[in-house]
Design an enzyme around this catalytic site. Sequence first.
Site, mmCIF file in Angstrom:
data_model
loop_
_atom_site.group_PDB
_atom_site.id
_atom_site.type_symbol
_atom_site.label_atom_id
_atom_site.label_comp_id
_atom_site.label_asym_id
_atom_site.label_seq_id
_atom_site.Cartn_x
_atom_site.Cartn_y
_atom_site.Cartn_z
ATOM 1 C CB CYS A 49 21.804 2.446 1.729
ATOM 2 S SG CYS A 49 21.139 3.968 0.992
ATOM 3 C CB CYS A 55 2.512 4.046 -4.989
ATOM 4 S SG CYS A 55 4.132 3.999 -4.178
ATOM 5 C CB CYS A 97 2.579 3.178 -9.310
ATOM 6 S SG CYS A 97 3.612 2.388 -10.563
ATOM 7 C CB CYS A 153 9.574 5.461 -9.016
ATOM 8 S SG CYS A 153 9.403 4.571 -7.440
ATOM 9 C CG ASP A 154 13.122 6.909 -3.487
ATOM 10 O OD1 ASP A 154 14.151 7.576 -3.663
ATOM 11 O OD2 ASP A 154 12.973 6.142 -2.520
ATOM 12 C CB CYS A 191 -1.231 -11.284 -10.077
ATOM 13 S SG CYS A 191 0.486 -11.644 -9.666
ATOM 14 C CB CYS A 231 -1.585 -7.876 -3.242
ATOM 15 S SG CYS A 231 0.036 -8.155 -3.944
ATOM 16 C CB CYS A 245 6.758 -2.185 -5.243
ATOM 17 S SG CYS A 245 7.778 -0.899 -5.997
ATOM 18 C CB CYS A 305 3.971 -13.470 -4.590
ATOM 19 S SG CYS A 305 2.377 -14.298 -4.848
#
Length: 425
Positions: free
Chosen positions: A29, A285, A291, A306-307, A348, A357, A361, A380
């Site tokens: 966590c 997202c 995002c 963001c979280d 990318c 993709c 994130c 990736c």
Amino acid sequence: MLTMLGAPPAFHLLAKPSGAICNLDCDYCYFLSKEMLYPGARFRMSDEVLEAYIAQLLDAHRGPEVTVAWQGGEPTLLGLDFFRRSVELVERHRRRGQRVAYTLQTNGTLIDDAWASFFREHDVLVGLSVDGPADLHDAYRVDKKGAGSFERVMRGWDALRAGGVDVNVVCTVHAANADHPLRVYRFFRDDMGAQFLQFIPIVERVPDTTAPAATPERTSGGQRKRPLYTQAGSQVTDRSVGAAQYGRFLIAIFDEWLHRDVGQVFVQDFDVALANWHGEPPGLCVFSETCGLSLALEHNGDLYSCDHYVEPAYLLGNIRQTPLIELVASVSQRQFGLDKRERLPEFCRRCDVRFACNGGCPKDRFIRTPDGEEGLNYLCAGYKALFSHIDRPMRVMSQLLRQGRAPAEAVGILGRPSSDTQPVR
């Protein structure tokens, strides 16, 4: 209704009424360490902050639908009365015609019939954290004494199921369960009878000077001293899933799902992928081009980008001093969201599966491309393997949708595998 230039018509906000406080002590966590940001705090959202949050959230949305989302830590530690007050405040502040949906993410250990009744009464969509059958779940999902939580989670699941509550099973994919995709999937489908599944990769970054290691040992009192986790470093812990490993995990589940469960079991990764192949917004997202519309609210009213970025550099402000919509529409937050696209490596941009993709994130973009450019997603290789593997089935299902037909018909077009019996790992 408060409007302002640059404000989005809608956004998603995860409220953390108990902050990082949890009755479990899961090894992987990342959020437990956020307690260090608020030394001496009670970690309980006050009535003042609660009402400010509800009122401002409802006011900030221009559309008719709003989601009130609770997460932690473990939000059920606050007790049912807190959430009853939340519903009362929603009814007090929502505009005529405004529809409000509720979601709550929980470890399930405190859920009983009373909780289930409340969730059913208010149509709360519950996200329940389960990492597979007992041995795989208990590998990392432990309590403060290091004991596994599986049996307690299953009691919570039984209460939710008996109460008719809508539940998404949220499974983190890590070193302990990643080599057992079909065992995990079949446990959810066959043993639990779950229909809605999410698979979240565990990628724990550590500074380059830190060797991949286990969680700090417990003190004599059973506590752990965790350093504040931030999105820094290009190494990962030994609990993290490997990139290719994650791809294999999802591919194995996809093949079983495709030939047996389309239309019966709903896997978020595959639903989102189909949306991308179909040319629709993915609704997640992680795989969107930009995002910045999924923010996190701490127990004291602090708003973060963001979280995954609840850390000092991404603190936008506090909703008791600055209206929520101003913080969401701020220049810094808009740039945070645009950076996902603007900082995408050239490697990318040339990729055949970029549309599916979009670089993944930003929190996982910490390795280099083959030509040495920074900002490639750690996962990736797994993403590319998955999206290449599912390309033809997704194109077939998308075509079926355009014809007004069910995606499950893809099996008849693609054909079944030579044997429906696959080894269970």
